[in-house]
Design a protein around this motif. Structure first.
Motif, short mmCIF file in Angstrom:
data_model
loop_
_atom_site.label_atom_id
_atom_site.label_comp_id
_atom_site.label_asym_id
_atom_site.label_seq_id
_atom_site.Cartn_x
_atom_site.Cartn_y
_atom_site.Cartn_z
N LYS A 96 0.81 -1.23 0.00
CA LYS A 96 0.00 0.00 0.00
C LYS A 96 0.84 1.27 0.00
O LYS A 96 0.30 2.37 -0.08
N SER A 98 4.31 3.53 -1.32
CA SER A 98 5.43 3.76 -2.23
C SER A 98 6.71 3.82 -1.39
O SER A 98 6.64 3.88 -0.15
N GLU A 101 6.60 6.87 0.72
CA GLU A 101 5.67 6.76 1.84
C GLU A 101 6.22 5.85 2.94
O GLU A 101 6.01 6.10 4.13
N LYS A 104 8.57 7.90 4.91
CA LYS A 104 7.82 8.78 5.83
C LYS A 104 7.25 7.98 7.01
O LYS A 104 7.32 8.42 8.16
N TYR A 179 -1.84 5.74 3.68
CA TYR A 179 -1.95 7.17 3.98
C TYR A 179 -3.22 7.76 3.38
O TYR A 179 -3.60 7.44 2.26
N ASP A 180 -3.84 8.63 4.15
CA ASP A 180 -5.02 9.36 3.70
C ASP A 180 -4.54 10.56 2.87
O ASP A 180 -3.84 11.44 3.39
N THR A 181 -4.92 10.58 1.61
CA THR A 181 -4.45 11.67 0.73
C THR A 181 -5.03 13.02 1.14
O THR A 181 -4.51 14.06 0.73
N THR A 182 -6.10 13.02 1.94
CA THR A 182 -6.70 14.28 2.37
C THR A 182 -6.17 14.73 3.73
O THR A 182 -6.64 15.72 4.28
N SER A 183 -5.21 13.98 4.27
CA SER A 183 -4.67 14.31 5.59
C SER A 183 -4.07 15.71 5.58
O SER A 183 -3.40 16.11 4.62
N GLU A 186 1.67 15.88 7.42
CA GLU A 186 2.41 14.65 7.13
C GLU A 186 3.51 14.37 8.13
O GLU A 186 3.83 13.22 8.40
#
Length: 291
Positions: A96, A98, A101, A104, A179-183, A186
């Motif tokens: 899930k 990359s 990510e 991070k 990860y939530d793209t709308t977060s 980061e």
């Protein structure tokens, strides 16, 4: 110490903050403003955290973080917690994330490990203080002051434990769902601050202002990460050039490395000082909730 260039720059920033805090404390003490010794105890605890973090406490394998990012896609040390190890293993094999990510997410796991370590140091300090307090036979005004210090330390423990629990839930959620793209944020430290700020006694206007400040803070952290990576690359190039015998090329690389090192130290200091200020404001807001 066998520290990387990045960790040496971080150590410099931490010690610079510690030095300024100690100078400020000496002035307070001279003015009789630390009679209960609480600020001195906090300084000692902070120094203990620094020494443990960078492996200067005489114990082997005590460094909390070897680098700030994953080298060649592999983590450089363990998380020292079976729950965290399990979550990290699941995230790595889930497909899930990359590479960026995963980098991070690893920083988030390492940040969480550091929080647990700092909590354990504070817990040990409180336990020792309580043992000393219990052995006092005659209660006095001084002991009442020490009780207040203990109360403040327990409140600090409570805040740290709340942050650890919130952080673990976030890691659990991200590891399972990605990860939530709308977060909104980061950076792990910024996410922590924002979660705690929402629990503090801030008005809507104050919270919105704090949100904007956190955005600026996150941009400052990202800039610091950029210079950390550039410093690490420059350090590797310098080591390579040293073996070629080309003096002109070596001098150019030394100049570039010195510039990057100084900039990384400067940014590291600013980030950590800003983090201190933001954390202090949130702590005050959380204390108001308890009153």
């Amino acid at each position: 110490l066998h520290l990387s260039a990045v960790k040496l720059a971080e150590l410099h920033s931490d010690l610079k903050i510690q030095e300024k805090d100690e100078l400020r404390w000496k002035k307070l003490k001279a003015e009789g403003l630390d009679e209960d010794g609480e600020k001195e105890a906090k300084l000692r605890r902070n120094l203990n955290v620094i020494m443990t973090k960078y492996g200067m406490n005489g114990k082997k394998d005590s460094q909390l973080v070897d680098t700030n990012y994953i080298k060649d896609g592999t983590e450089s040390d363990t998380l020292d917690d079976p729950r965290l190890e399990k979550l990290w293993s699941k995230a790595k094999t889930s497909g899930k994330f990359s590479d960026e990510e995963l980098d991070k997410l690893w920083r988030e796991f390492k940040h969480h490990k550091e929080k647990i370590h700092e909590y354990n140091i504070l817990l040990e300090t409180v336990s020792r203080t309580e043992d000393i307090h219990k052995n006092v036979i005659n209660p006095s005004e001084e002991n009442l002051v020490k009780e207040e210090i203990l109360h403040n330390k327990h409140r600090e423990l409570k805040d740290k434990l709340r942050s650890i629990n919130q952080g673990f839930e976030r890691l659990r959620k991200v590891s399972h769902q990605g990860y939530d793209t709308t977060s909104e944020f980061e950076e792990p430290r910024v996410i922590d601050l924002w979660d705690m700020a929402k629990s503090a006694n801030f008005t809507e206007k104050e919270l919105e202002s704090f949100r904007e400040e956190l955005k600026h803070f996150e941009a400052k952290i990202e800039k610091h990460h950029h210079y950390q990576k550039q410093l690490e690359i420059s350090h590797q190039k310098l080591k390579h050039v040293e073996g070629t015998g080309d003096k002109d090329h070596l001098n150019r690389n030394k100049e570039k490395y010195a510039m990057l090192e100084e900039k990384t130290k400067e940014l590291g200091y600013k980030v950590k000082k800003h983090l201190q200020d933001l954390s202090s404001r949130i702590s005050q807001g959380l204390q108001h909730n308890e009153l």
